[in-house]
Design an enzyme around this catalytic site. Structure first.
Site, PDB file in Angstrom:
ATOM      1  N   ASP A  22       0.818  -1.226   0.000  1.00  0.00           N
ATOM      2  CA  ASP A  22       0.000   0.000   0.000  1.00  0.00           C
ATOM      3  C   ASP A  22       0.845   1.266   0.000  1.00  0.00           C
ATOM      4  OD1 ASP A  22      -2.297  -1.683   0.352  1.00  0.00           O
ATOM      5  OD2 ASP A  22      -1.806  -1.780   2.486  1.00  0.00           O
TER       6      ASP A  22
ATOM      7  N   LYS B 162       2.358   2.293  -4.953  1.00  0.00           N
ATOM      8  CA  LYS B 162       3.001   1.790  -6.177  1.00  0.00           C
ATOM      9  C   LYS B 162       2.168   2.134  -7.402  1.00  0.00           C
ATOM     10  CE  LYS B 162       2.882  -2.307  -4.440  1.00  0.00           C
ATOM     11  NZ  LYS B 162       2.439  -1.913  -3.103  1.00  0.00           N
TER      12      LYS B 162
ATOM     13  N   GLY C 251      -4.402  -4.308  -4.609  1.00  0.00           N
ATOM     14  CA  GLY C 251      -5.311  -3.286  -5.109  1.00  0.00           C
ATOM     15  C   GLY C 251      -4.569  -1.986  -5.302  1.00  0.00           C
ATOM     16  N   HIS C 252      -4.385  -1.596  -6.536  1.00  0.00           N
ATOM     17  CA  HIS C 252      -3.753  -0.316  -6.809  1.00  0.00           C
ATOM     18  C   HIS C 252      -4.832   0.720  -7.044  1.00  0.00           C
ATOM     19  CE1 HIS C 252       0.127  -1.979  -6.957  1.00  0.00           C
ATOM     20  NE2 HIS C 252       0.102  -2.431  -8.183  1.00  0.00           N
TER      21      HIS C 252
ATOM     22  N   GLN D 148       1.859  -5.772  -3.372  1.00  0.00           N
ATOM     23  CA  GLN D 148       2.176  -5.887  -1.934  1.00  0.00           C
ATOM     24  C   GLN D 148       3.542  -5.263  -1.629  1.00  0.00           C
ATOM     25  OE1 GLN D 148       1.345  -9.498  -3.091  1.00  0.00           O
ATOM     26  NE2 GLN D 148      -0.815  -9.239  -2.765  1.00  0.00           N
TER      27      GLN D 148
HETATM   28  P1  GDP Z   1      -0.414   0.525  -3.814  1.00  0.00           P
HETATM   29  O1  GDP Z   1      -1.045  -0.798  -3.655  1.00  0.00           O
HETATM   30  O2  GDP Z   1       1.009   0.528  -3.375  1.00  0.00           O
HETATM   31  O3  GDP Z   1      -0.611   1.111  -5.168  1.00  0.00           O
HETATM   32  O4  GDP Z   1      -1.109   1.483  -2.819  1.00  0.00           O
HETATM   33  P2  GDP Z   1      -2.668   1.836  -2.685  1.00  0.00           P
HETATM   34  O5  GDP Z   1      -3.199   2.281  -3.978  1.00  0.00           O
HETATM   35  O6  GDP Z   1      -3.392   0.769  -1.966  1.00  0.00           O
HETATM   36  O7  GDP Z   1      -2.579   3.015  -1.653  1.00  0.00           O
HETATM   37  C1  GDP Z   1      -2.016   4.127  -1.980  1.00  0.00           C
HETATM   38  C2  GDP Z   1      -3.037   5.210  -1.685  1.00  0.00           C
HETATM   39  O8  GDP Z   1      -2.335   6.360  -1.389  1.00  0.00           O
HETATM   40  C3  GDP Z   1      -3.919   5.539  -2.868  1.00  0.00           C
HETATM   41  O9  GDP Z   1      -5.186   5.922  -2.446  1.00  0.00           O
HETATM   42  C4  GDP Z   1      -3.189   6.702  -3.507  1.00  0.00           C
HETATM   43  O10 GDP Z   1      -4.018   7.569  -4.229  1.00  0.00           O
HETATM   44  C5  GDP Z   1      -2.653   7.386  -2.301  1.00  0.00           C
HETATM   45  N1  GDP Z   1      -1.434   8.124  -2.532  1.00  0.00           N
HETATM   46  C6  GDP Z   1      -0.374   7.786  -3.321  1.00  0.00           C
HETATM   47  N2  GDP Z   1       0.577   8.728  -3.232  1.00  0.00           N
HETATM   48  C7  GDP Z   1       0.118   9.674  -2.371  1.00  0.00           C
HETATM   49  C8  GDP Z   1       0.654  10.886  -1.853  1.00  0.00           C
HETATM   50  O11 GDP Z   1       1.765  11.284  -2.136  1.00  0.00           O
HETATM   51  N3  GDP Z   1      -0.122  11.568  -0.958  1.00  0.00           N
HETATM   52  C9  GDP Z   1      -1.341  11.170  -0.589  1.00  0.00           C
HETATM   53  N4  GDP Z   1      -2.027  11.901   0.297  1.00  0.00           N
HETATM   54  N5  GDP Z   1      -1.886  10.018  -1.049  1.00  0.00           N
HETATM   55  C10 GDP Z   1      -1.160   9.292  -1.937  1.00  0.00           C
END
Ligand code: GDP
Length: 427
Positions: free
Chosen positions: A18, A21, A45-46, A226
């Protein structure tokens, strides 16, 4: 990041998942020819925000949102076919042209309805925080040489035998749990027959396709799911996922040479989160957890589960730098810390009179440890509009500098908001 000598890049989470990515893949996909998933399944889940739209992609590589980019699902993924086509249909409904752009490894294993049933019914699996989507049982069958691959759909007689075997095994497990639910081979076969033509239409030898593309100089982005601390070998076992999330998993899970990967970008939050049970050495107390969870919207993209939150752990990330051979970091969610008065950075774990700085393999070694923190002044101002390092407050820069020094890896991106443009590129 793509340039004449950097043609294949792997992106991994360098904490417990999370990390954001999806956003970095989205940013890099703009200049990629291919985006390839190499492990995990529908448990990932991205979240990708484009304009006012937010899309959660579980199985389809998030590069699909960029017209012209080809996307592939590698052999290392365990695929839930119906779930994938639901995503595809959802994308098509919002105007994304998927035709001819999505490829699936014919060696990828399939998640069967009975895998989901076993996952849901398994009391033990609840203790390790499964998303209940059948990923663990599908990987178990893969390693036990009982799995069903996409290519098996080309052979109905073989498929029938495999489904019957798998069903029988699942039913033994279910009865072992004392569950009165049973899987049904005919139901599974009917579902597979329905979906087979659509699956086979996109099935191919992805390893061959990507190797050829690499030879022709294509820009290839390998998209991890992950995080490194959830890797089945290198994570906080047994509180891990069932696959190799680390960079080495990318070569195996796509079927390409490890020598063909030119760079490894590790995505980290400016703090730490994890979902479910297992160690989180820098975890906040309840009040602080709730504050940061609200500021950072720390709820699972797939499950909606609240994430546990803590300070940035340089011991963990330095370990991830080593295990993945990271060549750069993307530090996300710096903006979430904007209003905090002071910010902790864990530099080691105190145990007795000693300070541990290497992440241990035995979780018992983490019991009773006390994180050693360096404290930083908060900056008390919004970073959301910063587009270069010079735009950041001095205190924020000091914090970022110290992270890079401690984990021995340079930052290449700093993300300051959910939107695609809210990013500082340092390369
Ligand atoms: P992933 O699985 O690594 O892609 O992560 P997720 O999508 O589950 O969680 C990342 C969350 O953080 C998403 O809702 C993104 O929109 C949000 N996000 C990513 N970068 C940033 C950031 O720099 N600032 C903020 N506030 N939210 C972010």
């Amino acid at each position: 990041m793509f340039d004449t000598s950097t043609r294949t890049i792997v992106i991994v989470g360098a904490q417990w998942g999370d990390e954001g990515k999806g956003k970095l893949v989205d940013v890099l996909a703009e200049r990629a020819d291919w985006v390839v998933r190499y492990q995990g399944g529908a448990n990932a889940g991205h979240t990708v925000h484009v304009g006012d739209e937010s899309t959660v992609l579980h199985q389809v590589p998030s590069g699909i949102l960029h017209p012209g980019v080809r996307c592939a699902i590698g052999n290392g993924v365990v695929l839930d076919p119906e779930g994938m086509f639901e995503e595809v249909d959802g994308l098509v409904a919002t105007g994304v042209d998927v035709a001819g752009r999505l490829y699936l490894s014919d060696r990828a294993h399939l998640v069967m309805p009975y895998h989901k049933l076993v996952d849901k019914e398994s009391a033990a699996s609840k203790a390790i925080g499964t998303t209940g989507r059948g990923i663990g049982p599908a990987y178990e069958d893969k390693v036990a040489r009982r799995g069903i691959r996409v290519l098996d759909l080309r052979h109905p007689a073989r498929l029938r035998v495999l489904v019957e075997q798998g069903t029988e095994h699942a039913n033994q497990i279910l009865s072992g749990f004392g569950s009165n639910k049973r899987a049904d081979a005919a139901f599974t076969l009917a579902a597979l027959e329905r979906i087979a033509p659509r699956l086979l239409a996109i099935a191919e030898d992805v390893g061959l396709a990507i190797s050829r593309a690499q030879k022709q100089g294509a820009a290839v982005l390998l998209e991890g799911a992950q995080g490194s601390l959830l890797d089945v070998d290198h994570g906080t076992y047994p509180f891990v996922t069932s696959s190799n999330t680390t960079a080495g998993g990318a070569a195996v899970g796509v079927g390409i040479s490890p020598r063909s990967i030119d760079a490894a970008l590790g995505v980290v939050k400016a703090y730490t989160t994890r979902v479910g049970a297992g160690p989180l050495p820098t975890e906040f107390d309840a009040a602080m957890s709730q504050q940061v969870r609200t500021l950072g919207n720390e709820f699972g993209a797939t499950t909606g589960r609240p994430r546990r939150c803590g300070w940035f752990d340089a011991v963990v990330v330095r370990y991830a730098v080593r295990v993945n051979g990271l060549t750069g970091l993307a530090i996300t969610k710096l903006d979430v810390l904007d209003t905090l008065e002071r910010i902790g950075l864990c530099v080691g774990f105190r145990v007795g009179g000693e300070v541990m700085t290497e992440f241990p393999g035995d979780l018992a070694d983490l019991e009773g440890i006390e994180p050693v923190y360096e404290w930083f002044d908060g900056w008390g101002t919004s970073t959301a509009e910063a587009r270069s390092l010079a735009d950041l407050p001095t205190a924020a820069r000091a914090y970022l500098d110290r992270i890079q020094a401690l984990v021995e890896c340079p930052a290449q991106y700093v993300s300051v908001g959910t939107r695609r443009d809210q990013i500082i590129g340092l390369v």
